[in-house]
Design an enzyme around this catalytic site. Structure first.
Site, PDB file in Angstrom:
ATOM      1  N   TRP A   1      -0.986  -4.422  -1.195  1.00  0.00           N
ATOM      2  CA  TRP A   1       0.018  -5.280  -1.388  1.00  0.00           C
ATOM      3  C   TRP A   1       0.783  -4.349  -2.162  1.00  0.00           C
ATOM      4  CZ3 TRP A   1      -4.527  -6.489  -1.937  1.00  0.00           C
ATOM      5  CH2 TRP A   1      -6.077  -7.726  -0.879  1.00  0.00           C
ATOM      6  N   ASP A   2       0.676  -3.163  -2.117  1.00  0.00           N
ATOM      7  CA  ASP A   2       1.115  -1.785  -3.174  1.00  0.00           C
ATOM      8  C   ASP A   2       1.425  -2.819  -4.742  1.00  0.00           C
ATOM      9  OD1 ASP A   2       2.669  -0.180  -3.808  1.00  0.00           O
ATOM     10  OD2 ASP A   2       4.814  -1.124  -3.137  1.00  0.00           O
ATOM     11  N   TYR A   3      -0.028  -3.583  -5.262  1.00  0.00           N
ATOM     12  CA  TYR A   3      -0.130  -3.173  -6.264  1.00  0.00           C
ATOM     13  C   TYR A   3      -0.607  -2.457  -7.146  1.00  0.00           C
ATOM     14  CZ  TYR A   3       1.311  -8.532  -5.705  1.00  0.00           C
ATOM     15  OH  TYR A   3       1.583 -10.120  -5.650  1.00  0.00           O
TER      16      TYR A   3
ATOM     17  N   LYS B   1       1.326  -5.564 -11.815  1.00  0.00           N
ATOM     18  CA  LYS B   1       2.326  -5.961 -11.424  1.00  0.00           C
ATOM     19  C   LYS B   1       2.020  -7.734 -10.738  1.00  0.00           C
ATOM     20  CE  LYS B   1       3.994  -1.872  -9.194  1.00  0.00           C
ATOM     21  NZ  LYS B   1       4.085  -1.217  -7.499  1.00  0.00           N
TER      22      LYS B   1
ATOM     23  N   ARG C   1       9.555  -4.204   4.563  1.00  0.00           N
ATOM     24  CA  ARG C   1       9.958  -4.605   3.123  1.00  0.00           C
ATOM     25  C   ARG C   1      11.418  -5.108   3.068  1.00  0.00           C
ATOM     26  NH1 ARG C   1       7.061  -2.058  -1.622  1.00  0.00           N
ATOM     27  NH2 ARG C   1       8.705  -0.310  -0.380  1.00  0.00           N
TER      28      ARG C   1
END
Length: 706
Positions: free
Chosen positions: A337-339, A365, A520
């Site tokens: 999740w690109d966290y 985040k 995205r």
């Protein structure tokens, strides 16, 4: 406040650990003494109260003991100076459109020292803003760095082994967009000849880059026990076989390589990254440095990196002198999740209700706040492993659970539902949001990326981002900016990806080596409004001991983005952070052009200082010759579409004979320009109508009696 029956010896121990220079007011207030009796005496005795580190201190508390500016007088702030770096005049508009001025100045060696997005280091007079010296490393304008031209700050270090007055006894370290580590004399800006090759070390990346800007350094290094440690920023979603996120350390005197640490354990996986792009922290007494690590490559598909991907998405503690791993705590397992951990770990001594304890506070985040023991990395309060949505795309290997803090509440909501959609002007605005959101997978936090499209909220930019949190060690309150924005992420099968040409505003990542590319975008209506209800950015005050949100205040307006300067108080996304003072104020910038002050107790917005363009940077405060200043870099943020500038602006209290101008009290306030234009327009229309009425009366023949 600390409990009244807290042992006095514990208080003394805590205060001894603080530098009196940095925490004079904390000392006064902790013993119940008026600040005028101790804090003001100590501060008045010194010509300056510095801000020597990017985060205020080595542990990133972003707290100042200064209390000259208070809720009672903050309305009397006036602009002390505005300094222009010259970038707007010397760089092309196309180049400036790829910049983010995110620097926090330091007050060291009687100078304000900061870096520009192009890594020029500039020293200013703290009172007037006059330039004292300047260093230009000549970063190429053709590099096209994946994370824009950015430099969040420089690092100050004093070599206690060097003789007083020796060249480069005090040094400024900076990492660059073109992967150099540079050492300068902090008094003159001259490169330190004994460090590397004429003051610089070139970082060896270990593999060819796809283009010069794929790998860069955007955050300041840290120095611990004579070792300078530097991370890196690496372009996301480009390839599976991406550069490794190795953290590198060098001798602070010579530039000789000392150690390196790869956060990602590569046993049985194929991936890169897990780099440290955010600022780091250090604890000198323990000899530890603390790293906030990121996700492995690529961000949104992890089929070639099975397992939890240690030590990615983790707070990692290393021995500063050797790079030895002491402990690691992972905040996201197998991140797709690109966290990343985007924020500097905050080192604090907190009252847990049982005892005072040294901790690492890590905001995320997702809006979580993890509180970890500084020696062991174990959670101070329980962290639960909870089941999360499953059913990833083909080849994915999701973690069945994720860690959730229990005692400390989430800083923000973590689910976006249909009732959260913004219905402003529904006839025009809502249908476009409805179309974007319809049919997407949306099972709450940690919904897996999908080929149908997935709602990710909080977005991949946070929650909390690189601005991090601020901690008041006296009142034991944490403050953090948060963003409320929805991201829409879609996985594109490889066969379709090669011919895909996404429209403007859509981020496209090939994720070469994976069976899926990705797109995205922000969930935004055709009117340019975010699809989720306001607020879109808020400042949060959190009582860690009580596990309670004290207040939440909207930050920012639409003034600098909306037609006619309409200033709807809906908040703006907040990637930047705050500074908190013993005077009872929290300062922050936003994506409209104001520096703001909030009452630290109530969250009430007390003051706005107009900036030339938005200050999407962390503010700082300092004492210079008896006067407290508050300064911020105001250069805008190209990724967010703000106006771009090149200013550093400082404010102070009005002196005798001075006062804030009528303009600053009326026009230079959110909505002031719109109101003034509306008033002028109404008056103009009234004058036109009056003139027309008079002409009509004169043209009408008068009747005579007869």
């Amino acid at each position: 406040m600390l409990d009244a029956d807290t042992d006095r010896a514990d208080l003394e121990l805590r205060l001894i650990r603080m530098s009196l220079k940095d925490h004079a007011f904390a000392l006064a207030r902790s013993f119940g003494m008026p600040t005028t009796l101790l804090g003001l005496l100590l501060l008045a005795a010194a010509p300056a109260c510095a801000w020597e580190h990017w985060g205020g201190d080595r542990g990133g508390q972003r707290f100042s003991p200064l209390a000259q500016i208070t809720p009672a007088n903050v309305g009397n702030l006036v602009r002390a100076f505005e300094f222009h770096t010259g970038d707007l005049e010397t760089r092309t508009p196309a180049l400036m459109a790829r910049t983010k001025f995110e620097a926090t100045p330091l007050l060291v060696e009687d100078s304000l020292i900061f870096c520009t997005p192009f890594n020029e280091v500039i020293a200013l007079d703290p009172a007037t803003g006059a330039q004292k010296w300047r260093y230009d490393p000549k970063v190429s304008p053709g590099q096209r760095p994946g994370n824009r031209y950015a430099c969040r700050g420089v690092t100050y270090w004093v070599d206690e082994q060097a003789a007083e007055g020796a060249a480069c006894r005090s040094r400024i370290f900076m990492g660059t967009n073109d992967t150099r580590l540079i050492a300068l004399d902090a008094r003159t800006g001259t490169p330190c000849a004994d460090f590397g090759a004429n003051g610089e070390v070139k970082i060896e990346i270990g593999k060819p880059l796809l283009w010069p800007g794929e790998f860069q350094i955007t955050s300041p290094p840290v120095v611990s026990h004579g070792v300078v440690v530097v991370g890196s920023s690496i372009s996301d979603n480009v390839r599976v076989d991406a550069p490794l996120g190795i953290v590198r350390a060098f001798d602070a005197r010579t530039g000789t390589a000392r150690w390196s640490f790869d956060p990602l354990v590569h046993d049985g996986i194929s991936a890169g990254h897990a780099n440290v792009w955010a600022p780091m922290s250090s604890d000198e007494s323990r000899g530890l440095v603390f790293l906030p690590t990121t996700s492995p490559s690529p961000d949104f598909w992890g089929g070639k990196r099975p397992g939890n991907d240690e030590h990615a998405n983790s707070v990692v503690a290393l021995r500063g002198e050797t790079g030895e791993l002491v402990w690691s705590f992972q905040t996201v397992h197998h991140d797709v999740w690109d966290y990343d951990l985007p924020a500097q770990p905050t080192l604090a001594r907190i009252d847990t209700g049982e005892a005072l304890r040294d901790v690492v506070i890590q905001p995320t985040k997702q809006g979580f706040v993890f509180v970890l023991d500084r020696d062991t990395g174990k959670p101070v309060w329980p962290v639960e492993e909870r089941a999360v949505p499953q059913g990833g795309v083909e080849g994915e290997m999701l973690s069945p659970t994720q860690p959730f803090p229990t005692h400390v509440p989430d800083l923000m909501p973590q689910r976006f539902a249909a009732e959260d959609e913004f219905k402003f002007l529904p006839i025009i605005g809502s249908p476009s949001c409805d179309a974007q959101l319809s049919g997407l997978r949306n099972d709450g936090l940690y919904t897996p990326p999908s080929t149908q499209g997935t709602v990710i909220f909080p977005m991949t930019g946070g929650g909390v981002n690189w601005g991090g949190a601020a901690f008041d060690p006296v009142n034991q309150i944490l403050y953090a900016n948060t963003s409320y924005v929805v991201h829409l992420v879609k996985l594109i099968p490889r066969a379709e990806a090669e011919a895909l040409k996404p429209p403007p505003g859509v981020d496209f990542g090939l994720q070469t080596g994976a069976p899926f590319a990705m797109t995205r975008k922000l969930a935004m209506s055709k009117l340019g409004l975010l699809c989720n209800k306001p607020p879109w950015g808020a400042l949060v005050a959190l009582d860690l001991k009580a596990g309670k949100i004290l207040w939440r205040s909207t930050v920012g307006t639409t003034e600098d983005r909306a037609p006619l300067g309409l200033a709807f108080a809906w908040g703006t996304p907040l990637v930047n952070g705050v500074a908190v003072t013993a005077g009872g104020l929290v300062f922050t910038g936003a994506m409209d052009a104001y520096l703001r002050a909030f009452d630290a107790k109530s969250g009430e917005e007390l003051w706005q200082g107009r900036l030339p363009v938005p200050g999407v940077a962390n503010p700082m405060t300092y004492l210079w010759k008896g006067e407290q200043y508050v300064a911020i870099a105001a250069g805008g943020h190209s990724e967010s579409g703000t106006t771009i500038g090149d200013s550093v602006v400082a404010f102070r209290l009005a002196r005798a004979g001075e006062a804030p101008s009528l303009w600053s009290r009326t026009i230079d306030r959110p909505g002031g320009r719109f109101r003034s234009k509306a008033i002028v327009s109404v008056l103009a229309l009234a004058l036109i109508a009056a003139a027309a009425w008079r002409r009509r009366r004169r043209a009408t023949p008068r009747r005579t009696a007869g």
